[in-house]
Design an enzyme around this catalytic site. Structure first.
Site, PDB file in Angstrom:
ATOM      1  N   ARG A 196       0.818  -1.223   0.000  1.00  8.89           N
ATOM      2  CA  ARG A 196       0.000   0.000   0.000  1.00  8.89           C
ATOM      3  C   ARG A 196       0.853   1.275   0.000  1.00  8.89           C
ATOM      4  NH1 ARG A 196      -2.558  -3.527  -1.357  1.00  8.89           N
ATOM      5  NH2 ARG A 196      -4.581  -4.271  -0.605  1.00  8.89           N
ATOM      6  N   SER A 203     -11.194   1.319   2.776  1.00  7.11           N
ATOM      7  CA  SER A 203     -10.508   0.787   3.957  1.00  7.11           C
ATOM      8  C   SER A 203      -9.845   1.917   4.740  1.00  7.11           C
ATOM      9  CB  SER A 203      -9.445  -0.238   3.542  1.00  7.11           C
ATOM     10  OG  SER A 203     -10.035  -1.363   2.937  1.00  7.11           O
ATOM     11  N   GLU A 244      -4.834   4.169   6.328  1.00 12.49           N
ATOM     12  CA  GLU A 244      -4.781   4.028   4.870  1.00 12.49           C
ATOM     13  C   GLU A 244      -5.459   5.230   4.223  1.00 12.49           C
ATOM     14  OE1 GLU A 244      -6.284   0.867   1.493  1.00 12.49           O
ATOM     15  OE2 GLU A 244      -5.367   0.085   3.327  1.00 12.49           O
TER      16      GLU A 244
END
EC number: 1.3.1.98
Length: 324
Positions: free
Chosen positions: A183, A232, A302
């Site tokens: 990520r 998310s 995130e």
């Protein structure tokens, strides 16, 4: 309470703006363009007509003026004091394209929705890109953060990224130069992604359709796709699932003001109707605190938090100590 002055900033750019073809909006409400539907004003929002227009604008923008790039508004939380400087929101007309670019290759503009890349791949029998059907947001953001789903990540299919820097110079970054990890990419933060080139492999269209249907059905079953959510909220810590840690810490359904950790998928934060940026960020930090105190693990955001707080409505980030 107004925290920005877009008209003043616009005037400071001088006569150069007369040649700009894109849309320039002073004091633009960010709650209209983010999936959370919350947050303050952008001091100045610019939507370039095309890449040449983007470059022309960058050349007249003083280096001291902050520049914030957003995509379709997913995966970001805007604070109530707004975003100082210029918010760059690429236009669908100039940057939303998706097209074939050689055998098993697809070129997509940075603002092209992820699912459109998956659909283009399916229509042309190109495998390996079906996972984008289940990722909200646009391709530029997916390339920036190495978005992934169903065990596949962007770095596995990306060939190169086209970008421009703050001075309007063009760049091409290879997969290796993106410096991908979970990520995250190591690409310079001042680069503005304009398009992304992918490569898949030959696959039967019926098989790809089945894979996409499975992705869609799973997402609609376990995620609050019809709520005001940014996706998310936290990254999965190594060896753990963020949602499971949140659930075990007793935070499923936790409410702060107008914000809630979804009861359907507790790693999704939702705006129940009138949530402020403060509500959403406070909720996220409270969840981080609860998980650390009960599980000994520090969750990392995130969702990107952008802008400044309203005076007296600051959210102090939970510091904690990462568990060993």
């Amino acid at each position: 309470m107004k925290q920005v002055n877009g008209e003043k900033l616009l005037a400071s750019l001088g006569d150069g703006v007369k040649d700009i073809r894109g849309r320039i909006t002073p004091d633009a409400p960010m709650d209209r363009v983010t999936w959370f539907r919350a947050g303050g004003l952008a001091e100045l929002m610019f939507q370039p007509h095309d890449i040449d227009d983007l470059i022309a604008f960058l050349k007249i923008l003083p280096e001291e003026v902050p520049l914030t790039v957003i995509g379709v508004g997913s995966n970001i939380l805007v604070r109530d004091g707004g975003i100082p400087g210029v918010v760059l929101r690429l236009s669908a007309k100039g940057f939303g394209f998706v097209e074939l670019a050689g055998e098993n290759r697809i070129l997509a503009g940075a603002i092209c929705p992820d699912k459109h890349v998956a659909a283009m791949a399916m229509d042309n029998g190109i495998g390996g890109l079906h996972f984008y059907y289940g990722i909200p947001g646009a391709i530029g953001g997916a390339a920036r953060m190495n978005a992934g789903a169903n065990g596949v990540e962007t770095r596995e299919r990306l060939i190169e990224v086209n970008a421009v820097d703050r001075k309007g110079n063009k760049h091409v970054l290879s997969n290796a130069e993106m410096g991908y990890s979970y990520r995250h990419s190591a690409a310079p933060t001042d680069l503005i992604f304009t398009s992304v080139l992918f490569e898949g492999y030959p696959e039967d269209r019926a098989q790809i359709r089945a894979e996409m249907d499975a992705v869609r059905n799973h997402r609609e079953t376990v995620q609050p796709v019809r709520e005001k959510t940014g996706g998310s909220t936290f990254k999965n810590p190594p060896g753990h699932s963020a949602w499971k840690l949140i659930d075990e810490a007793g935070c499923r359904g936790l409410v702060i003001g107008g914000a809630q950790m979804s009861s359907l998928h507790c790693n999704f934060m939702i705006n129940m109707g009138q949530a402020t940026g403060y509500d959403l960020e406070y909720l996220g930090e409270q969840v981080r605190r609860e998980v650390f105190e009960k599980e000994g693990i520090k969750l990392e955001w995130e969702i990107k938090r952008l802008g400044v707080f309203m005076p007296g409505r600051e959210v102090r980030p939970f510091q904690g100590v990462t568990s060993e």
